[in-house]
Design a protein around this motif. Sequence first.
Motif, PDB file in Angstrom:
ATOM      1  N   ALA A 103       0.815  -1.214   0.000  1.00  0.00           N
ATOM      2  CA  ALA A 103       0.000   0.000   0.000  1.00  0.00           C
ATOM      3  C   ALA A 103       0.852   1.270   0.000  1.00  0.00           C
ATOM      4  O   ALA A 103       0.425   2.300  -0.532  1.00  0.00           O
ATOM      5  N   VAL A 104       2.059   1.214   0.590  1.00  0.00           N
ATOM      6  CA  VAL A 104       2.894   2.417   0.652  1.00  0.00           C
ATOM      7  C   VAL A 104       4.080   2.365  -0.305  1.00  0.00           C
ATOM      8  O   VAL A 104       4.750   3.383  -0.500  1.00  0.00           O
ATOM      9  N   ALA A 105       4.353   1.213  -0.907  1.00  0.00           N
ATOM     10  CA  ALA A 105       5.534   1.073  -1.765  1.00  0.00           C
ATOM     11  C   ALA A 105       5.205   0.992  -3.249  1.00  0.00           C
ATOM     12  O   ALA A 105       6.117   1.137  -4.084  1.00  0.00           O
ATOM     13  N   TYR A 106       3.937   0.782  -3.627  1.00  0.00           N
ATOM     14  CA  TYR A 106       3.616   0.653  -5.053  1.00  0.00           C
ATOM     15  C   TYR A 106       4.002   1.877  -5.879  1.00  0.00           C
ATOM     16  O   TYR A 106       4.227   1.756  -7.097  1.00  0.00           O
ATOM     17  N   PRO A 107       4.076   3.126  -5.291  1.00  0.00           N
ATOM     18  CA  PRO A 107       4.462   4.263  -6.138  1.00  0.00           C
ATOM     19  C   PRO A 107       5.806   4.118  -6.838  1.00  0.00           C
ATOM     20  O   PRO A 107       6.035   4.764  -7.867  1.00  0.00           O
ATOM     21  N   TYR A 108       6.725   3.298  -6.300  1.00  0.00           N
ATOM     22  CA  TYR A 108       7.984   3.069  -7.010  1.00  0.00           C
ATOM     23  C   TYR A 108       7.715   2.490  -8.400  1.00  0.00           C
ATOM     24  O   TYR A 108       8.327   2.899  -9.390  1.00  0.00           O
ATOM     25  N   VAL A 109       6.813   1.526  -8.465  1.00  0.00           N
ATOM     26  CA  VAL A 109       6.464   0.924  -9.752  1.00  0.00           C
ATOM     27  C   VAL A 109       5.620   1.889 -10.570  1.00  0.00           C
ATOM     28  O   VAL A 109       5.791   2.000 -11.799  1.00  0.00           O
ATOM     29  N   TYR A 110       4.719   2.581  -9.919  1.00  0.00           N
ATOM     30  CA  TYR A 110       3.874   3.557 -10.624  1.00  0.00           C
ATOM     31  C   TYR A 110       4.715   4.597 -11.343  1.00  0.00           C
ATOM     32  O   TYR A 110       4.467   4.927 -12.514  1.00  0.00           O
TER      33      TYR A 110
END
Length: 565
Positions: A167-174
């Motif tokens: 929930a807090v780490a997906y922005p790296y992939v985004y």
Amino acid sequence: MTADRLPGTAAHAAEAGAVRRPLPAAALAMAGLIAAIVFLPIGTLIGVALSGSGADWPHLVEYVLPRATVTTLALLAMVAFGSAVIGVATAWLVVAYEFPLRRTVAWALVLPLAVPPYLAAYAFAEFFHFTGPVQSALREVFGFATSRDYWFPEIRSTPGAAIVITAVAYPYVYLTARVVFLMQARNIADVARTLGAGPTRTFWRVLLPVARPAVAAGVALVLMETLNDIGAVQYLGVRTLTLSVYSTWLNRGSLEGAAQIAVVMLVLVVLLLSAEQAARRRQKVHAARGTHWRVHPPRTRLVGWRGVAATVAALLPVAAGFGIPLYVFGRYALRRLDQIADPVLLEAFVTSFATAAAAAVLAVLAALMLINAMRLSRGAGVAALVRLAASGYALPGTILGLGLLLALAWLDNTVDAAARAYLGVSTGLLLSGSAFAVVLACAIRFLALAESAVRAGLEKLPPHLDEAARCLGRSSAGSATVILLPLLAPAILTAAILVFVDTVKELSATILLRPFGFDTLATLVYENASRGAVEDGAFAALLIVATAIVPVALLSRGLTRDGST
């Protein structure tokens, strides 16, 4: 020879600059010293793990490593899958479709990066607890009386930890996927449509394979953050290798055993780094073929219920990764307004600020020395030293903290023994278990952020500016001080902010290295959560998020312009 090539001209200086110059001994020595300091914890850790008696190894092999390794690999697999799905889906949604609030959603999807995993774990556990709003609403709606009347998934589990970290780490992939979609979507999608492929088929058969290297790089970053986490997995009861290092040292009192587990983690880190570097090499090839940034890919407009569904679907990850922690800690903070004047909170804030500021200054100074060494020489040896010095970011805080603790303890014991032998006095512990150890650990770990930010600023300057200044009579040091440093001021400020913010959020190394009575905002929240009083750390948690949201907001503002990622 033309006039512009005559000696003393800028063109002649540029040609001379292309010739490899000998690196001054002082610059080489500083680069080597910084690389040695960064490698010191790793070398010490490996040395302790290999040179010990091995008495704990049978116990670790039979009871600790199998379970911890399986749990860690399972957690990594679930986080990798979840972050890849959410990151790619949201990136494609905001790039390929036009729907209500699309521009707002595009930058809001980065906000969960401001929430450290341990804060998310505390918030999720409270939010989905039996007395939390979700289960309370279920009992209210369906008339359930006790937990035996219905089934609810357990957040304190490996899948629960995977959900929290995702929930807090997906922005790296985004972020990485969005960049590639913006660069590639126009030309490739147009070609695919001319060949009769629809939007869905174009995505699965053409764009997703092209973005695979970028997605792999983003997932590798997510997995390194997962390995670094200790607060979330400990609070949720997930016994990973990271937690095993901590518990083996404190519960069993075995530094040797903790070092041996840490070496196993190092193997995983090396594998992740290898995968990430391979993905970056492949990504460069695809990036070179992309279209111009300022040419937006065509978007399909979604209207009616489809547009609303797209907006809701894109906001769900933001609500989970940023909304839930903000709701939980905000609600607790409103109940405990008396904490604003709590001297413990004020002391933790001052400690965090001072520690983060010192780490930022130290990391930026080291980065400037490394960049100066690269500026004076383009040799492969200097580049290797810089890469080694920037490798600390790949180390989980637990490994770095333990290795640095062992190294500083050895140094303290050596100095103490020499003082006893020659001076008849005991110096005691000078470095280990001190605030300096925490500052040094954060500076080592986040040096890569400072170095990359300063290097990016230097690469934006005219390539022959330094040679022109030296041609006009400036020495190398004078050129760097009078010309380059003022021009690099924005990049240096950016580097300092990045290191400052990550130091404020840092927990893993701090809880291993901090002296008695040394509480940062992160350790204050951690201690309150450990004794079951998450609400007592609400204001500290909000201060961490408020600090971390500064660079995230700057990044999000850039993302509102599709050409400025």
